[in-house]
Structures are given as structure tokens and as C-alpha cells.
Scaffold this active site. Structure first.
Site, PDB file in Angstrom:
ATOM      1  N   ALA A  14       0.831  -1.206   0.000  1.00  0.00           N
ATOM      2  CA  ALA A  14       0.000   0.000   0.000  1.00  0.00           C
ATOM      3  C   ALA A  14       0.865   1.257   0.000  1.00  0.00           C
ATOM      4  O   ALA A  14       0.516   2.264  -0.588  1.00  0.00           O
ATOM      5  CB  ALA A  14      -0.906   0.004   1.221  1.00  0.00           C
ATOM      6  N   CYS A  15       1.972   1.186   0.691  1.00  0.00           N
ATOM      7  CA  CYS A  15       2.807   2.371   0.859  1.00  0.00           C
ATOM      8  C   CYS A  15       4.266   1.966   0.725  1.00  0.00           C
ATOM      9  O   CYS A  15       4.668   1.053   1.420  1.00  0.00           O
ATOM     10  CB  CYS A  15       2.550   2.981   2.234  1.00  0.00           C
ATOM     11  SG  CYS A  15       3.475   4.465   2.540  1.00  0.00           S
ATOM     12  N   PRO A  16       5.074   2.528  -0.114  1.00  0.00           N
ATOM     13  CA  PRO A  16       4.763   3.690  -0.938  1.00  0.00           C
ATOM     14  C   PRO A  16       3.900   3.398  -2.157  1.00  0.00           C
ATOM     15  O   PRO A  16       3.411   4.349  -2.757  1.00  0.00           O
ATOM     16  CB  PRO A  16       6.145   4.190  -1.369  1.00  0.00           C
ATOM     17  CG  PRO A  16       7.019   2.993  -1.334  1.00  0.00           C
ATOM     18  CD  PRO A  16       6.490   2.136  -0.224  1.00  0.00           C
TER      19      PRO A  16
ATOM     20  N   SER B 293       7.051   0.542   2.958  1.00  0.00           N
ATOM     21  CA  SER B 293       7.554   1.733   3.649  1.00  0.00           C
ATOM     22  C   SER B 293       8.881   1.463   4.342  1.00  0.00           C
ATOM     23  O   SER B 293       8.999   0.500   5.100  1.00  0.00           O
ATOM     24  CB  SER B 293       6.582   2.172   4.736  1.00  0.00           C
ATOM     25  OG  SER B 293       5.315   2.374   4.219  1.00  0.00           O
TER      26      SER B 293
END
Lengths: 82, 378
Positions: A14-16, B293
Site C-alpha cells: 500500500a505504501c509507498p 515503507s
């Protein structure tokens, strides 16, 4: 036909996110290079073609891998002068 | 039977926590744990954001690494220079050879300020102690004008930090009665303010409310410090003060040892966290090539998984722990409000309504980090 020079599997990331992975790869690629990202994010169907069009790269193909994931294949184009 | 020699390289969140978890789980006759770290000081990096805009004292953001490690961990204060995976040894900067039976690479990421022309001379950032202090000074001297925030390269640590900085900067300028004389321009390389749509919608509302201008598809490729201009694929922006997140790279030792990709990220299995194709080597935190992330919470959750997997290996058991992609981070939205992003490979984030509660929780966590995370209390 094309040969994919670099590919990132961003399924479930989902992230990044898959589009940011494309931005990363595109930055390093040369005009004519073909890059690909695998995404399970439904938003990619809209986001990735919009990004490619905006920054002037060519979306060659969207391959359905299964009912959730798609592979987006992009050919990097030369940067247009401002 | 001799105890296994477990070598952890890197004394950040992941390496420090993992070392403490392992010596708690494994008896001395089962394993000896060595932590090799270049830095004698352990730094709480999320605090740099507050140094820049809230005058946080830098001294409160670091503690001696040795004080954070349980006494059973052998701390080697030296820098890994070359990984020799075939011979299962690591060479250090001071010329020492450190042999191991199991290796965990937790070397984090570093800033590559020379990757973008003009970045070093023309822009500020808050991604190091020095950078945050310089930005603090530049903001104190700022008397109005245009501040541009942008992304210098992918990947970068803590993907929400540029948004958080933008909101806290707006607060800062209002506190100093400079907001009316200032324009804040938030730029992002894709077509919205954050990669995740739900988060982008939420943040955009706050950007609009605060009259923060946005420029999208702004993928920075150069900065001209003389003319004070930032160039991108879609055009140029003039600035009075630029805050640009520098491109990141993996540790130099990874590149020198040719065990990662050209940017220094190590191919890593996203579930087992084992280095691809290499037995008894695991990778955690920023050092992996997993497209997730790069954040302290990622390293935190990964350290727990690797601690379980190494324990199973030592005890000749089948490892059951898998990393599910869990990441959790606060998102500061300014004016004393924040929200929480909590997600994994299967479940995208669904941020709760921003409130004072999450802001206070983040502030408390910043203080409680030393007590909670390195010792493995959570």
C-alpha cells in the site's frame, strides 16, 4: 515484442505503492527501456495510465495475472523539453 | 556443541531490538549475539521533523547504543566494510574479521545528496541531525516568501514525513505571524498528495483548508541554487526556501560487496525476510528491497519475526513466524491533530478521523520510544 529491463512486484504494497515504484524505476531508466510493475491495488487501473500519459511514457500493455493482480508494462520515452 | 555465533550488522531500530530479543529468548550456550554498529549513538530519527519546526532539542533524540543493549549482547563499535557471504564473515573498517554462523543485515539507508544536481547547495531537508538543525536555522531566519516541499527520489524513509512537515510548517509560520507573507507549495511526483488514495483524500482536505498550494507529477530532476528554481518533468518552480527529501541508498558495504542491487537494497523474501538464495542470512528494515515503507515500525515488526525464525533454527524447529507486511505510523495534520495509518500486505490503511488523541499519542510515543521499542516491551 519487448524485453522487460526491470520489474517490481508491488502486490500488497500500500505504501509507498506501485506507482511510486514506477516513478523510481522511470527515473533511472533510459528512453526505450521497458519497465513493469505488478500491482494488486485497484486504484492502479486509473492511476498508472494517467501518470504515464502525464509524464509522456507509453503504456504498452496491462496483463491480468489473476483476479486481483495486474502487470503494467511501460516504455520510457525521451523527456520532452519544457 | 558450541553456541551459534549470531552477527547483527546495524544498530538502528531493527538491529538493536533484534539483539535484545535474541538474548532474551536464547540461552548463552545456544547462541552468542554480536551487534556490529558504526554508530555509538542510537538516534530516534522521527524526532528530526520536530527539531526543524518545533525547536526540539537534538540531545533528547539520541542515547548511547550500549545503554540500550542487554548486557548479554556483545557490542562491536565498528563499521562493516565488506560482507563475505561465502566464507560467512564480515570485514570491518578497522580491519577486523568477524565470523558468524547466522547473519542479520540491518544497515538501514543513507542519503545520497549528490544524486540530484544542485540539491546539496540549493535545498534543505530534515533527514539527518545536521540537516534538521540547518533547516531550523533557515526557518528562524525566514521572513516570508515561497517555501517549496518536494521529493528528490524514491524510495525515501517514512513516506508520510513530507506531508507532516508541510502541516507543521504551516503551524510554525502562523505562530510567527509569517503565514500571510508566505506561500507553501507541496509537490509530489504522482497525481495526488500521497500514494494511498484514502490517505490522499484526507490530507488534501487539510491542505486545502490551510491554503497550501499543491503541484503534482512534480518529479524533481534538478535544482538551480543561483536562480532558485527547481525543475521537474512538468515545469519549474521558483523558491525562497526549498525543503527536498534527498534520494536514499543502501549501505556502501552492500554495494561494495555486490550483495544487493545497484542502489544497495538486498533482495529479500517478503514473508521469511531471508536474503534471496542465501541460507542463514536475514535482512530487516530499510536494507531490504521489499517495496514497502522504509520506516522504524517496519523494522520493529520485522525484528520480532526474525527473532522467532532464528530461535526456531537454533532449536532445529520449523519456523512458523512470517512477516505479514505490518506497518503502523502516525500522520500529523497540524493544529494538534493526527491520524493513524495501520496496514499490512492484505489490508490497506483506513485512517480514523483525525483527532487530538492521535497527536498526543504520537508525542507520547516519541518520548516512550526508548522505554518501549529497543528493549522489546512491545
Amino acid at each position: 515484442m519487448y524485453t522487460i529491463k526491470q520489474e517490481v512486484d508491488a502486490r500488497g504494497m500500500a505504501c509507498p505503492g506501485p506507482l511510486m515504484e514506477l516513478v523510481r524505476m522511470a527515473k533511472k531508466a533510459q528512453p526505450g527501456d521497458v519497465i513493469a510493475v505488478i500491482s494488486s491495488d485497484p486504484g492502479s487501473i486509473k492511476d498508472i495510465p494517467a501518470w504515464a500519459e502525464k509524464v509522456g511514457h507509453r503504456l504498452l500493455e496491462v496483463i491480468e495475472l489473476d483476479n486481483r493482480a495486474r502487470k503494467f508494462v511501460i516504455e520510457i520515452q525521451a523527456r520532452k523539453p519544457l | 556443541m558450541k553456541p551459534y555465533r549470531i552477527l547483527i550488522v546495524g544498530g538502528g531500530v531493527g538491529g538493536t531490538l533484534l539483539a535484545n530479543l535474541l538474548v532474551r529468548r536464547l540461552r548463552p550456550e545456544e547462541a552468542q549475539v554480536t551487534l556490529l554498529s558504526r554508530d555509538g549513538e542510537h538516534v530516534y530519527q522521527p524526532g528530526w521533523l520536530y527539531v526543524a519546526v518545533e525547536d526540539e532539542e537534538e540531545t533528547e533524540l539520541s542515547r548511547p547504543e550500549k545503554e540500550l543493549l542487554r548486557q548479554e549482547v556483545f557490542f562491536l563499535h565498528d563499521e562493516a566494510e565488506r560482507f563475505d557471504l561465502d566464507r560467512r564473515q564480515v570485514w570491518t573498517h578497522s580491519g577486523e574479521r568477524v565470523p558468524y554462523d547466522m547473519l542479520v543485515i540491518a544497515t538501514g539507508s543513507r542519503l545520497d545528496l549528490d544524486r540530484i544536481p544542485g540539491l546539496r547547495e540549493g535545498a534543505h531537508h530534515f533527514y539527518s541531525a545536521v540537516g534538521a538543525r540547518n533547516l531550523q536555522h533557515a526557518l528562524r531566519a525566514f521572513r516570508g516568501g515561497r517555501i517549496v516541499i518536494g521529493i528528490g527520489g524514491m524510495p525515501f524513509k517514512c513516506p508520510v514525513a513530507p506531508l507532516e512537515f508541510t502541516f507543521l510548517l504551516d503551524d510554525y509560520l502562523r505562530r510567527r505571524n509569517l503565514r500571510q507573507q508566505s506561500e507553501i507549495v507541496y509537490t509530489f511526483p504522482i497525481g495526488r498528495c500521497f500514494p494511498i488514495e484514502s490517505v490522499a483524500e484526507l490530507a488534501q482536505r487539510y491542505l486545502d483548508e490551510r491554503a497550501i498550494r499543491t503541484e503534482f507529477f512534480f518529479d524533481i530532476d534538478g535544482i538551480d541554487p543561483e536562480r532558485r528554481r527547481i525543475s521537474s518533468l512538468v515545469g519549474e518552480l521558483e523558491y525562497d526556501l526549498a525543503v527536498i527529501i534527498p534520494p536514499h541508498r543502501g549501505a556502501e558495504a552492500i554495494i561494495a560487496s555486490q550483495i544487493g542491487d545497484e542502489e544497495g537494497w538486498i533482495p529479500t523474501d517478503r514473508y521469511t525476510l531471508q536474503m534471496e538464495g542465501v541460507e542463514q542470512v536475514w535482512v530487516i528494515g530499510d536494507a531490504t528491497n521489499i517495496p514497502i515503507s522504509k520506516a522504524g515500525s517496519t523494522a520493529h515488526y520485522q525484528a520480532h519475526v526474525v527473532a522467532e525464525r532464528i530461535t526456531a533454527f537454533v532449536r532445529d524447529q520449523e519456523p512458523e513466524a512470517h512477516y505479514d507486511g505490518h506497518v503502523q505510523c502516525f500522520l500529523e495534520l497540524g493544529e494538534g491533530k493526527a491520524t493513524l495509518l495501520d496496514f499490512n500486505y492484505e489490508m490497506p490503511p483506513s485512517p480514523p478521523r483525525p483527532s487530538r488523541f492521535y497527536h498526543i499519542a504520537k508525542k507520547l510515543f516519541n518520548r516512550a520510544y526508548w522505554y518501549l521499542i529497543p528493549p522489546g516491551r512491545i
